[in-house]
Design a protein around this motif. Structure first.
Motif, PDB file in Angstrom:
ATOM      1  N   LEU A   2      73.096  16.288 -17.917  1.00 59.06           N
ATOM      2  CA  LEU A   2      74.053  15.282 -17.457  1.00 59.06           C
ATOM      3  C   LEU A   2      73.454  13.877 -17.500  1.00 59.06           C
ATOM      4  O   LEU A   2      74.127  12.934 -17.919  1.00 59.06           O
ATOM      5  CB  LEU A   2      74.538  15.599 -16.042  1.00 59.06           C
ATOM      6  N   ASN A   3      72.227  13.750 -17.073  1.00 59.50           N
ATOM      7  CA  ASN A   3      71.605  12.421 -17.085  1.00 59.50           C
ATOM      8  C   ASN A   3      71.466  11.878 -18.498  1.00 59.50           C
ATOM      9  O   ASN A   3      71.618  10.677 -18.715  1.00 59.50           O
ATOM     10  CB  ASN A   3      70.248  12.441 -16.382  1.00 59.50           C
ATOM     11  N   ARG A   4      71.199  12.734 -19.448  1.00 57.68           N
ATOM     12  CA  ARG A   4      71.083  12.304 -20.845  1.00 57.68           C
ATOM     13  C   ARG A   4      72.447  12.016 -21.462  1.00 57.68           C
ATOM     14  O   ARG A   4      72.518  11.466 -22.557  1.00 57.68           O
ATOM     15  CB  ARG A   4      70.345  13.356 -21.664  1.00 57.68           C
ATOM     16  N   SER A   5      73.513  12.385 -20.780  1.00 59.89           N
ATOM     17  CA  SER A   5      74.869  12.175 -21.292  1.00 59.89           C
ATOM     18  C   SER A   5      75.545  10.957 -20.669  1.00 59.89           C
ATOM     19  O   SER A   5      76.739  10.758 -20.842  1.00 59.89           O
ATOM     20  CB  SER A   5      75.722  13.430 -21.017  1.00 59.89           C
ATOM     21  N   ARG A   6      74.792  10.143 -19.969  1.00 62.72           N
ATOM     22  CA  ARG A   6      75.359   8.954 -19.318  1.00 62.72           C
ATOM     23  C   ARG A   6      75.377   7.762 -20.280  1.00 62.72           C
ATOM     24  O   ARG A   6      74.500   7.633 -21.131  1.00 62.72           O
ATOM     25  CB  ARG A   6      74.550   8.587 -18.087  1.00 62.72           C
ATOM     26  N   ASP A   7      76.371   6.887 -20.075  1.00 59.76           N
ATOM     27  CA  ASP A   7      76.420   5.655 -20.845  1.00 59.76           C
ATOM     28  C   ASP A   7      75.603   4.583 -20.122  1.00 59.76           C
ATOM     29  O   ASP A   7      74.974   4.856 -19.096  1.00 59.76           O
ATOM     30  CB  ASP A   7      77.862   5.213 -21.103  1.00 59.76           C
ATOM     31  N   ASP A   8      75.639   3.368 -20.646  1.00 56.92           N
ATOM     32  CA  ASP A   8      74.842   2.286 -20.061  1.00 56.92           C
ATOM     33  C   ASP A   8      75.269   1.946 -18.634  1.00 56.92           C
ATOM     34  O   ASP A   8      74.468   1.476 -17.843  1.00 56.92           O
ATOM     35  CB  ASP A   8      74.935   1.027 -20.933  1.00 56.92           C
ATOM     36  N   GLY A   9      76.537   2.203 -18.300  1.00 52.30           N
ATOM     37  CA  GLY A   9      77.025   1.931 -16.958  1.00 52.30           C
ATOM     38  C   GLY A   9      76.775   3.064 -15.977  1.00 52.30           C
ATOM     39  O   GLY A   9      77.066   2.959 -14.801  1.00 52.30           O
ATOM     40  N   GLY A  10      76.263   4.196 -16.469  1.00 56.76           N
ATOM     41  CA  GLY A  10      75.952   5.323 -15.597  1.00 56.76           C
ATOM     42  C   GLY A  10      76.994   6.418 -15.573  1.00 56.76           C
ATOM     43  O   GLY A  10      76.797   7.448 -14.937  1.00 56.76           O
ATOM     44  N   ALA A  11      78.126   6.199 -16.251  1.00 56.77           N
ATOM     45  CA  ALA A  11      79.183   7.219 -16.279  1.00 56.77           C
ATOM     46  C   ALA A  11      78.801   8.352 -17.231  1.00 56.77           C
ATOM     47  O   ALA A  11      78.193   8.126 -18.275  1.00 56.77           O
ATOM     48  CB  ALA A  11      80.499   6.597 -16.723  1.00 56.77           C
ATOM     49  N   VAL A  12      79.149   9.570 -16.851  1.00 57.50           N
ATOM     50  CA  VAL A  12      78.885  10.725 -17.704  1.00 57.50           C
ATOM     51  C   VAL A  12      79.937  10.760 -18.806  1.00 57.50           C
ATOM     52  O   VAL A  12      81.135  10.726 -18.533  1.00 57.50           O
ATOM     53  CB  VAL A  12      78.911  12.042 -16.894  1.00 57.50           C
ATOM     54  N   GLN A  13      79.494  10.810 -20.039  1.00 59.35           N
ATOM     55  CA  GLN A  13      80.383  10.868 -21.193  1.00 59.35           C
ATOM     56  C   GLN A  13      80.628  12.324 -21.559  1.00 59.35           C
ATOM     57  O   GLN A  13      79.702  13.041 -21.960  1.00 59.35           O
ATOM     58  CB  GLN A  13      79.771  10.121 -22.381  1.00 59.35           C
ATOM     59  N   ARG A  14      81.862  12.784 -21.395  1.00 56.45           N
ATOM     60  CA  ARG A  14      82.184  14.193 -21.630  1.00 56.45           C
ATOM     61  C   ARG A  14      81.855  14.631 -23.048  1.00 56.45           C
ATOM     62  O   ARG A  14      81.390  15.745 -23.260  1.00 56.45           O
ATOM     63  CB  ARG A  14      83.653  14.450 -21.334  1.00 56.45           C
ATOM     64  N   GLY A  15      82.099  13.780 -24.007  1.00 59.16           N
ATOM     65  CA  GLY A  15      81.804  14.126 -25.396  1.00 59.16           C
ATOM     66  C   GLY A  15      80.329  14.417 -25.606  1.00 59.16           C
ATOM     67  O   GLY A  15      79.959  15.350 -26.329  1.00 59.16           O
ATOM     68  N   ARG A  16      79.497  13.630 -24.964  1.00 57.44           N
ATOM     69  CA  ARG A  16      78.054  13.865 -25.068  1.00 57.44           C
ATOM     70  C   ARG A  16      77.664  15.186 -24.403  1.00 57.44           C
ATOM     71  O   ARG A  16      76.787  15.903 -24.894  1.00 57.44           O
ATOM     72  CB  ARG A  16      77.280  12.722 -24.421  1.00 57.44           C
TER      73      ARG A  16
END
Length: 85
Positions: A2-16
């Motif tokens: 999950l941490n590796r799937s976050r964007d620059d703002g900290g939101a989790v990107q489901r696609g990632r």
């Protein structure tokens, strides 16, 4: 994962998350366990807030705040409806 799937703002990107799960399907089970734990914690917190707000209304002598809060039964039913959807 999950941490590796976050964007620059900290939101989790489901696609990632999905892309990483496709590369590492063994990570699905721990994520599902985490989902259940988060749901249980949210329900407990919801009940605690409802009880606290209700107690505050009693101390203040009015039910205005308590009436605005859903009952724990309503909150649990709403959570269950979301799970079933």
């Amino acid at each position: 994962l999950l941490n590796r799937s976050r964007d620059d703002g900290g939101a989790v990107q489901r696609g990632r998350v999905v892309a990483r799960l496709l590369r590492n399907p063994g990570a699905l089970f721990p994520l599902l366990v985490l989902r259940q734990r988060v749901r249980a914690c949210a329900e407990t917190l919801s009940r605690a807030v409802a009880i606290t707000v209700g107690a505050m209304a009693v101390v203040d002598g009015g039910a205005g705040v308590a009436a605005a809060m859903p009952s724990t039964t309503q909150a649990t039913q709403a959570t269950q409806a979301k799970e079933d959807a």
